[in-house]
Motif scaffolding. Structure first.
Motif, PDB file in Angstrom:
ATOM      1  N   VAL A 141       0.868  -1.175   0.000  1.00 38.87           N
ATOM      2  CA  VAL A 141       0.000   0.000   0.000  1.00 38.87           C
ATOM      3  C   VAL A 141       0.908   1.229   0.000  1.00 38.87           C
ATOM      4  CG1 VAL A 141      -1.832  -1.252   1.210  1.00 38.87           C
ATOM      5  CG2 VAL A 141      -0.232   0.142   2.519  1.00 38.87           C
ATOM      6  N   TYR A 142       0.347   2.358  -0.353  1.00 35.01           N
ATOM      7  CA  TYR A 142       1.149   3.577  -0.456  1.00 35.01           C
ATOM      8  C   TYR A 142       0.653   4.633   0.509  1.00 35.01           C
ATOM      9  CZ  TYR A 142       3.463   1.498  -4.378  1.00 35.01           C
ATOM     10  OH  TYR A 142       4.215   0.646  -5.149  1.00 35.01           O
ATOM     11  N   VAL A 146      -6.981  -1.196   0.027  1.00 29.25           N
ATOM     12  CA  VAL A 146      -7.358   0.207   0.263  1.00 29.25           C
ATOM     13  C   VAL A 146      -7.689   0.419   1.738  1.00 29.25           C
ATOM     14  CG1 VAL A 146      -8.979   2.054  -0.324  1.00 29.25           C
ATOM     15  CG2 VAL A 146      -8.094   0.557  -2.122  1.00 29.25           C
ATOM     16  N   ALA A 147      -8.368  -0.528   2.357  1.00 28.12           N
ATOM     17  CA  ALA A 147      -8.679  -0.420   3.788  1.00 28.12           C
ATOM     18  C   ALA A 147      -7.391  -0.369   4.614  1.00 28.12           C
ATOM     19  CB  ALA A 147      -9.561  -1.580   4.226  1.00 28.12           C
ATOM     20  N   LYS A 155      -6.004   2.646   7.020  1.00 26.88           N
ATOM     21  CA  LYS A 155      -5.600   2.340   8.400  1.00 26.88           C
ATOM     22  C   LYS A 155      -4.179   2.835   8.672  1.00 26.88           C
ATOM     23  CE  LYS A 155      -4.840  -1.738  11.284  1.00 26.88           C
ATOM     24  NZ  LYS A 155      -4.926  -3.208  11.291  1.00 26.88           N
ATOM     25  N   ALA A 156      -3.269   2.567   7.732  1.00 28.73           N
ATOM     26  CA  ALA A 156      -1.878   2.997   7.905  1.00 28.73           C
ATOM     27  C   ALA A 156      -1.775   4.518   7.889  1.00 28.73           C
ATOM     28  CB  ALA A 156      -0.995   2.379   6.820  1.00 28.73           C
ATOM     29  N   GLU A 206     -14.217   5.592   4.572  1.00 32.76           N
ATOM     30  CA  GLU A 206     -14.260   4.126   4.484  1.00 32.76           C
ATOM     31  C   GLU A 206     -14.325   3.717   3.022  1.00 32.76           C
ATOM     32  OE1 GLU A 206     -17.619   2.630   6.603  1.00 32.76           O
ATOM     33  OE2 GLU A 206     -17.074   3.649   8.456  1.00 32.76           O
ATOM     34  N   VAL A 207     -13.690   2.604   2.704  1.00 28.98           N
ATOM     35  CA  VAL A 207     -13.821   2.030   1.369  1.00 28.98           C
ATOM     36  C   VAL A 207     -15.028   1.097   1.399  1.00 28.98           C
ATOM     37  CG1 VAL A 207     -12.145   0.188   1.836  1.00 28.98           C
ATOM     38  CG2 VAL A 207     -12.660   0.818  -0.509  1.00 28.98           C
ATOM     39  N   LEU A 208     -15.940   1.315   0.472  1.00 35.72           N
ATOM     40  CA  LEU A 208     -17.169   0.523   0.419  1.00 35.72           C
ATOM     41  C   LEU A 208     -17.046  -0.668  -0.519  1.00 35.72           C
ATOM     42  CD1 LEU A 208     -19.749   3.464   0.286  1.00 35.72           C
ATOM     43  CD2 LEU A 208     -18.907   2.213   2.296  1.00 35.72           C
ATOM     44  N   GLY A 209     -16.127  -0.576  -1.472  1.00 35.60           N
ATOM     45  CA  GLY A 209     -15.955  -1.671  -2.406  1.00 35.60           C
ATOM     46  C   GLY A 209     -15.037  -1.288  -3.544  1.00 35.60           C
TER      47      GLY A 209
END
Length: 175
Positions: free
Chosen positions: A44-45, A72-73, A77-78, A92-95
């Protein structure tokens, strides 16, 4: 009598030999440890220290959960753990859906996506944190953004999101 002594001697020897060759009970087998759950590393970036680039971060997740949505979640979080997060805490990522023929992913966020932290540069970094995270998956070539179920053309007016965006390797740094 000699035959009897010989027969008795042979019988005793056979009994002793049979006793010597019996298998001894083996030491108890230690209980088997359950196999460790299989995991996978996702990249993740996050915003880099210079606030002009993004930097990779490896996160370990169970193989069954190594999906674009989970990536993405994990990115969100990071980012929340950073000293200066760029995403609002309620994002929030929903999908994430991927059009197989074009490799274009549509990432759906809740309304928190519209709360920009960091001005125009913050918007650019948030967009390319997401695009570069998703394009780590070989099936994803480009990314569109949506709030709930509506594709958006911009976050805060600084970037044009009306067309799918591709990976920007020039924005990646290791620092």
């Amino acid at each position: 009598m000699r035959k009897l002594v010989w027969l008795l001697t042979m019988t005793v020897l056979l009994v002793l030999a049979a006793g010597c060759t019996q298998d001894k009970p083996s030491a108890p087998t230690p209980p088997q440890q359950p196999p460790a759950a299989a995991t996978k590393m996702l990249t993740v970036y996050l915003a880099a220290e210079d606030a002009e680039h993004v930097r990779p971060l490896k996160v370990e997740v169970p193989v069954a959960e190594a999906t674009p949505q989970r990536a993405v979640a994990e990115m969100l979080k990071a980012d929340a753990a950073e000293a200066y997060p760029l995403w609002s805490k309620d994002t929030e990522v929903l999908g994430v859906t991927v059009a197989g023929d074009s490799g274009t992913a549509t990432v759906r966020f809740n309304e928190g996506l519209r709360r920009n932290l960091g001005g125009s540069l913050g918007e650019i970094l948030r967009v390319y944190m997401t695009v570069n995270t998703l394009t780590e998956f070989p099936e994803i070539k480009s990314v569109r953004f949506a709030v709930n179920d509506e594709t958006i053309a911009t976050l805060d007016g600084h970037m044009d999101l009306s067309e799918p965006l591709t990976r920007r390797a020039d924005l990646i740094t290791e620092k």
